[in-house]
Design a protein around this motif. Structure first.
Motif, PDB file in Angstrom:
ATOM      1  N   PRO A 141      37.423  39.816  38.188  1.00 41.59           N
ATOM      2  CA  PRO A 141      37.388  40.602  36.952  1.00 41.59           C
ATOM      3  C   PRO A 141      36.058  41.323  36.780  1.00 41.59           C
ATOM      4  O   PRO A 141      35.097  41.087  37.510  1.00 41.59           O
ATOM      5  N   HIS A 188      39.079  46.653  42.750  1.00 49.48           N
ATOM      6  CA  HIS A 188      39.982  46.252  41.672  1.00 49.48           C
ATOM      7  C   HIS A 188      41.399  46.729  41.974  1.00 49.48           C
ATOM      8  O   HIS A 188      42.270  46.651  41.107  1.00 49.48           O
ATOM      9  N   ILE A 218      45.785  38.783  41.507  1.00 44.14           N
ATOM     10  CA  ILE A 218      45.707  39.496  40.227  1.00 44.14           C
ATOM     11  C   ILE A 218      45.968  38.571  39.032  1.00 44.14           C
ATOM     12  O   ILE A 218      45.215  38.609  38.040  1.00 44.14           O
ATOM     13  N   PRO A 219      46.988  37.713  39.060  1.00 41.50           N
ATOM     14  CA  PRO A 219      47.165  36.809  37.909  1.00 41.50           C
ATOM     15  C   PRO A 219      45.980  35.890  37.677  1.00 41.50           C
ATOM     16  O   PRO A 219      45.747  35.442  36.552  1.00 41.50           O
ATOM     17  N   THR A 277      42.858  36.713  37.985  1.00 44.67           N
ATOM     18  CA  THR A 277      41.686  37.457  37.501  1.00 44.67           C
ATOM     19  C   THR A 277      41.979  38.258  36.244  1.00 44.67           C
ATOM     20  O   THR A 277      41.097  38.935  35.734  1.00 44.67           O
ATOM     21  N   ARG A 278      43.200  38.165  35.738  1.00 48.34           N
ATOM     22  CA  ARG A 278      43.557  38.932  34.544  1.00 48.34           C
ATOM     23  C   ARG A 278      42.758  38.418  33.350  1.00 48.34           C
ATOM     24  O   ARG A 278      42.771  37.221  33.054  1.00 48.34           O
ATOM     25  N   VAL A 282      43.953  40.351  27.275  1.00 45.61           N
ATOM     26  CA  VAL A 282      43.995  41.776  27.592  1.00 45.61           C
ATOM     27  C   VAL A 282      45.147  42.473  26.880  1.00 45.61           C
ATOM     28  O   VAL A 282      45.091  43.670  26.595  1.00 45.61           O
ATOM     29  N   GLU A 283      46.199  41.721  26.555  1.00 42.86           N
ATOM     30  CA  GLU A 283      47.370  42.318  25.908  1.00 42.86           C
ATOM     31  C   GLU A 283      47.056  42.797  24.487  1.00 42.86           C
ATOM     32  O   GLU A 283      47.834  43.535  23.884  1.00 42.86           O
TER      33      GLU A 283
END
Length: 393
Positions: A42, A324, A375-376, A378-379, A383-384
């Motif tokens: 991230p 990224h 990716i999951p 480092t999310r 963020v939503e």
């Protein structure tokens, strides 16, 4: 010829391992480095600071790097370099192992440093081995007699590094690139800089090559660029009446002779890709790339790993890059040991090769890509909620 190239490739030196303690984001981190390594994590997890550790070694050893004092000064001093999590033991430590595919553990170099009461960086330990044999261990007797000697590394001194000059020379070949298109278009912003990693003197670097070499490389770059910018027919270097160098590209056009444009009219993506291709051709030592996917079309990005692999098959050159981009990491040729996952934690960022993630192999067998795996992990949390920003007024 192919036999000689293969021999040279196998003997090319590269970083095999790095250990960081109290270095910026890293309170205590160690990881093996592959010949092609992708850094994924991230924002603000330390990818740039990780790359900077290799740049720091370059600055210690290279002519013009300034040695320890200048390398630390331009990074804001010891207090800026030291991890916020450092407590009782506050020395900053950088250790690396350097070798080749034939001999992976030729060199070991480590430096421990802190600051004195005048806030100057001072060496607490400098240690070098070759093939497991100790050849430098400081502080030594001379250092204890004259503590001023500890303001310089032996790595940076030609009268002291004879036994390990090959290592110093290797560090000096480290190249970092994060080309900023606006600096290429307006080079006056970087007047006086040499080999500027951000592109301030990029055009001068090209113009400074011998004509035959430069023209040959520009032909190769134009051929590669046609994949991303098919309208480009030709690239050349010219100087204007003031002697300022300019890149010129001939684009397909409704006119029979085509239309020529200079770098101030190139897109950001075109300039970044030119810089990437040029840097690959120019050097032989480790190449550090910061988010090479910026401004590039996803269809171009997904082919970058293959392009880098072809370069390495020919030269053996090590490439370490931060990214990224999910498109980049969906390349099926990327190995689990080639991707390092950065995870920020309370006591500093941790590093782990994706191959160490227990379920990674099974997920790949199940049809997922490396991008789907990392990716999951480092999310960013929450963020939503970003689309709701205006609703909090």
């Amino acid at each position: 010829m192919p036999t000689r190239l293969k021999k040279d490739k196998n003997r090319a030196l590269s970083f095999q391992y790095i250990f960081l303690q109290n270095w910026r984001n890293f309170s205590n981190a160690k990881i093996s480095i592959q010949n092609r390594t992708f850094l994924f994590g991230p924002n603000a997890s330390g990818k740039s600071n990780f790359l900077d550790a290799f740049r720091f070694l370059h600055d210690l050893a290279s002519i013009g790097g300034g040695g320890l004092q200048e390398a630390v000064r331009k990074r804001g001093g010891v207090s800026r370099l030291r991890a916020l999590s450092a407590r009782r033991y506050s020395d900053i430590i950088v250790k690396v192992k350097v070798g080749s595919s034939l001999s992976p553990n030729i060199w070991r170099y480590e430096i421990h440093f802190n600051q004195d009461n005048r806030q100057r960086p001072v060496i607490k330990k400098e240690y070098i081995t070759k093939d497991g044999k100790e050849i430098l261990n400081r502080p030594n007797q001379a250092d204890r007699k004259d503590s001023e000697l500890l303001t310089q590394t032996h790595l940076e001194q030609v009268n002291a590094n004879r036994e390990f000059r090959d290592l110093a020379d290797f560090f000096s070949t480290v190249r970092y690139l994060h080309l900023v298109p606006q600096l290429v278009r307006e080079p006056d912003r970087s007047v006086g800089r040499k080999k500027d990693p951000y592109g301030g003197d990029f055009l001068e670097q090209i113009a400074g090559k011998p004509d035959k070499t430069r023209d040959n490389w520009l032909i190769r770059i134009s051929e590669a660029l046609k994949v991303a910018v098919p309208q480009i027919e030709e690239i050349k270097m010219e100087r204007d009446t003031r002697g300022t160098p300019h890149l010129k590209a001939k684009y397909e056009h409704w006119r029979a002779q085509g239309a020529w444009q200079s770098e101030d009219q190139f897109s950001d993506g075109t300039l970044r890709l030119m810089g990437l291709l040029w840097s690959i051709l120019e050097g032989s030592g480790p190449l550090l790339l910061e988010e090479p996917e910026l401004s590039l079309h996803p269809e171009v990005v997904k082919h970058l790993p293959q392009m880098l692999a072809r370069v390495q098959n020919r030269t053996g050159r090590q490439i370490i890059l931060s990214t990224h981009s999910a498109d980049l990491l969906r390349d099926e040729g990327i190995g689990l040991d080639e991707v390092i996952l950065f995870t920020p934690e309370k006591e500093g960022t941790t590093l782990v090769a994706v191959k160490k993630i227990s379920e990674a192999k099974e997920l790949l067998k199940g049809g997922l890509t490396i991008a789907d795996i990392v990716i999951p992990r480092t999310r960013p949390q929450g963020v939503e909620t970003l689309p709701l920003f205006e609703e909090h007024k």
